[in-house]
Design a protein around this motif. Structure first.
Motif, short mmCIF file in Angstrom:
data_model
loop_
_atom_site.label_atom_id
_atom_site.label_comp_id
_atom_site.label_asym_id
_atom_site.label_seq_id
_atom_site.Cartn_x
_atom_site.Cartn_y
_atom_site.Cartn_z
N ILE A 22 -16.31 37.26 -62.80
CA ILE A 22 -15.45 35.84 -63.14
C ILE A 22 -15.36 35.76 -64.68
N ILE A 23 -16.51 35.68 -65.43
CA ILE A 23 -16.57 35.61 -66.98
C ILE A 23 -15.64 36.60 -67.52
N VAL A 24 -15.85 37.86 -67.31
CA VAL A 24 -14.83 38.73 -67.72
C VAL A 24 -13.34 38.48 -67.60
N GLN A 25 -13.13 38.21 -66.32
CA GLN A 25 -11.72 37.98 -66.01
C GLN A 25 -10.98 36.82 -66.85
N ILE A 26 -12.02 35.75 -67.01
CA ILE A 26 -11.54 34.67 -67.77
C ILE A 26 -11.48 35.10 -69.36
N VAL A 66 -2.81 46.85 -74.22
CA VAL A 66 -3.00 47.76 -73.17
C VAL A 66 -4.43 48.08 -72.91
N ASN A 67 -5.29 47.99 -74.05
CA ASN A 67 -6.85 48.49 -73.78
C ASN A 67 -7.42 47.35 -72.66
N LEU A 68 -7.15 46.22 -73.17
CA LEU A 68 -7.76 45.01 -72.18
C LEU A 68 -7.49 45.41 -70.71
N ILE A 69 -6.17 45.58 -70.45
CA ILE A 69 -5.70 45.74 -69.23
C ILE A 69 -6.25 46.91 -68.47
N ILE A 70 -6.25 48.17 -69.23
CA ILE A 70 -6.71 49.56 -68.72
C ILE A 70 -8.38 49.19 -68.57
N SER A 71 -9.08 48.92 -69.47
CA SER A 71 -10.38 48.97 -69.45
C SER A 71 -11.04 47.94 -68.45
N ASN A 72 -10.39 46.64 -68.26
CA ASN A 72 -10.94 45.87 -67.49
C ASN A 72 -10.59 46.42 -66.01
N LEU A 73 -9.62 47.14 -65.78
CA LEU A 73 -9.41 47.78 -64.58
C LEU A 73 -10.46 48.66 -64.03
N LEU A 74 -10.65 49.60 -65.06
CA LEU A 74 -11.91 50.66 -65.06
C LEU A 74 -13.06 49.98 -64.82
N LEU A 75 -13.31 48.94 -65.46
CA LEU A 75 -14.61 48.19 -65.32
C LEU A 75 -14.66 47.66 -63.97
N ILE A 76 -13.67 47.13 -63.40
CA ILE A 76 -13.57 46.47 -62.11
C ILE A 76 -14.05 47.77 -61.00
N LEU A 77 -13.19 48.90 -61.24
CA LEU A 77 -13.45 50.15 -60.27
C LEU A 77 -14.59 50.62 -60.18
N SER A 78 -15.44 50.58 -61.61
CA SER A 78 -16.73 51.24 -61.54
C SER A 78 -17.63 50.08 -61.20
N CYS A 89 -6.84 58.80 -62.24
CA CYS A 89 -8.04 58.60 -63.14
C CYS A 89 -7.93 59.28 -64.54
N LEU A 90 -7.44 60.35 -64.68
CA LEU A 90 -6.86 60.78 -65.92
C LEU A 90 -5.84 59.97 -66.68
N PHE A 91 -4.88 59.68 -65.86
CA PHE A 91 -3.82 58.67 -66.85
C PHE A 91 -4.64 57.55 -67.24
N PHE A 92 -5.43 56.80 -66.59
CA PHE A 92 -6.18 55.73 -67.05
C PHE A 92 -6.83 56.01 -68.11
N CYS A 93 -8.02 57.17 -68.06
CA CYS A 93 -8.53 57.50 -69.07
C CYS A 93 -7.87 57.93 -70.54
N PHE A 94 -6.77 58.54 -70.26
CA PHE A 94 -5.91 58.96 -71.41
C PHE A 94 -5.56 57.51 -72.05
N LEU A 95 -5.07 56.67 -71.39
CA LEU A 95 -4.44 55.19 -72.06
C LEU A 95 -5.63 54.62 -72.77
N SER A 96 -6.88 54.45 -72.09
CA SER A 96 -8.01 53.93 -72.45
C SER A 96 -8.57 54.76 -73.83
N SER A 97 -8.57 56.12 -73.87
CA SER A 97 -9.23 56.72 -74.96
C SER A 97 -8.31 56.53 -76.09
#
Length: 316
Positions: A22-26, A66-78, A89-97
């Motif tokens: 919840i803290i991260v999403q806020i 973009v990084n906040l959206i993608i990294s937050n998505l990857l954080l939730i998935l993990s 996953c390759l596409f998400f990691c590409f945007l994050s990197s």
């Protein structure tokens, strides 16, 4: 859904939504709102998108957004251990990197722009024109593309096509299958780390020399530029540490998945969210022209909303 269950390493891992999530999403929601307002303000005046430092500033805003959206998505998935197919996953990691490198590279370019403005004022208009700024943004994104390209081709050399149809817990570490690949990735990151540190230190010391020799109003302007470079250096330091955190996470991942998830959460707060909140401070709230434009934009929006409500009341 209040919880999620999935298989990780042959074991069932179950995690509930708790205060951490919840803290991260806020925080992410707050930073996305702030970045959205600043991006909208950038397009309100022509002086902003014809000025190199503001063009570089909005580049960091877009990258952080973009990084906040993608990294937050990857954080939730993990965090919930949700496996996804390798291709997305390759596409998400590409945007994050890509975003992980765009921001520190752009900060380095902004420090160099301040160096030119203060140490070479007569050539500033020539070297920091709009065309040069757009060329610089293109170069920054091209350089940011290289590290992930290296990772991708190393992956292609190590797997068969069936790997890309598998479901994995998505992270860049999941794409590093051999120790030598981790060494190559580390070498690329350290090279970028070294170059950016050298360029930022060069800008700082050159501006400091001018600050000592300056006098009067020019000295105050130079000191302000020096403070800006110092803030850039601190933000850049946090961003560069972020380039090192994957190696810590990769080592932890080899020992315990749950510890890896917790370490990744802490790194995300300290070295991903924290640097992203400094960009609005450095060039949003500290810049008088941009702050004035932001206030005007917010006031105009509030005024239009009041007019719309008043008209709606009359119509009713």
């Amino acid at each position: 859904m209040s919880n999620n269950t999935s298989v990780v390493g042959g074991q069932i891992s179950k995690r509930n939504i708790n205060d951490k999530v919840i803290i991260v999403q806020i925080l992410v929601g707050i930073f996305l709102c702030i970045n959205s307002m600043l991006i909208a303000t950038f397009f309100t005046k022509e002086t902003f998108y014809t000025n190199m430092r503001y063009i570089l500033f909005v580049t960091t805003l877009f990258s952080d957004y973009v990084n906040l959206i993608i990294s937050n998505l990857l954080l939730i998935l993990s965090y919930f251990a949700i496996p996804i197919q390798t291709w997305p996953c390759l596409f998400f990691c590409f945007l994050s990197s890509l975003c992980n490198y765009v921001t520190p590279l752009t900060l380095t370019a902004m420090s160099l722009e301040r160096y030119v403005a203060i140490c070479m004022p007569l050539r500033h208009a020539e070297l920091c024109s709009t065309a040069r700024a757009l060329q610089g943004v293109l170069i920054i994104h091209s350089l940011s593309f290289i590290p992930y390209t290296v990772i991708f081709f190393m992956l292609l050399s190590s797997v068969t096509f069936s790997f890309f149809t598998q479901h994995i817990i998505c992270s860049v570490e999941s794409l590093i299958l051999h120790r030598w690949q981790g060494h190559v990735r580390s070498a690329v990151s350290q090279f970028y780390f070294l170059i950016m540190c050298i360029l930022n230190a060069f800008s700082y010391f050159q501006i400091m020399k001018v600050a000592k020799a300056a006098s009067g109003n020019n000295k105050e302007s130079t000191r302000k530029g020096l403070r800006t470079v110092i803030l850039h250096a601190f933000q850049l330091f946090l961003c560069l540490i972020q380039l090192w955190t994957p190696f810590i996470e990769a080592a932890v991942l080899q020992t315990n998945v749950n510890v890896f998830i917790n370490v990744r959460y802490i790194n995300y707060i300290l070295f991903n969210l924290s640097p992203r909140c400094l960009s609005p401070l450095i060039y949003g709230l500290r810049d008088e022209a941009f702050l004035l434009a932001l206030k005007q934009w917010l006031f105009a929006g509030a005024h239009l909303q009041l007019m719309f409500r008043a008209r709606s009341g009359i119509c009713c």
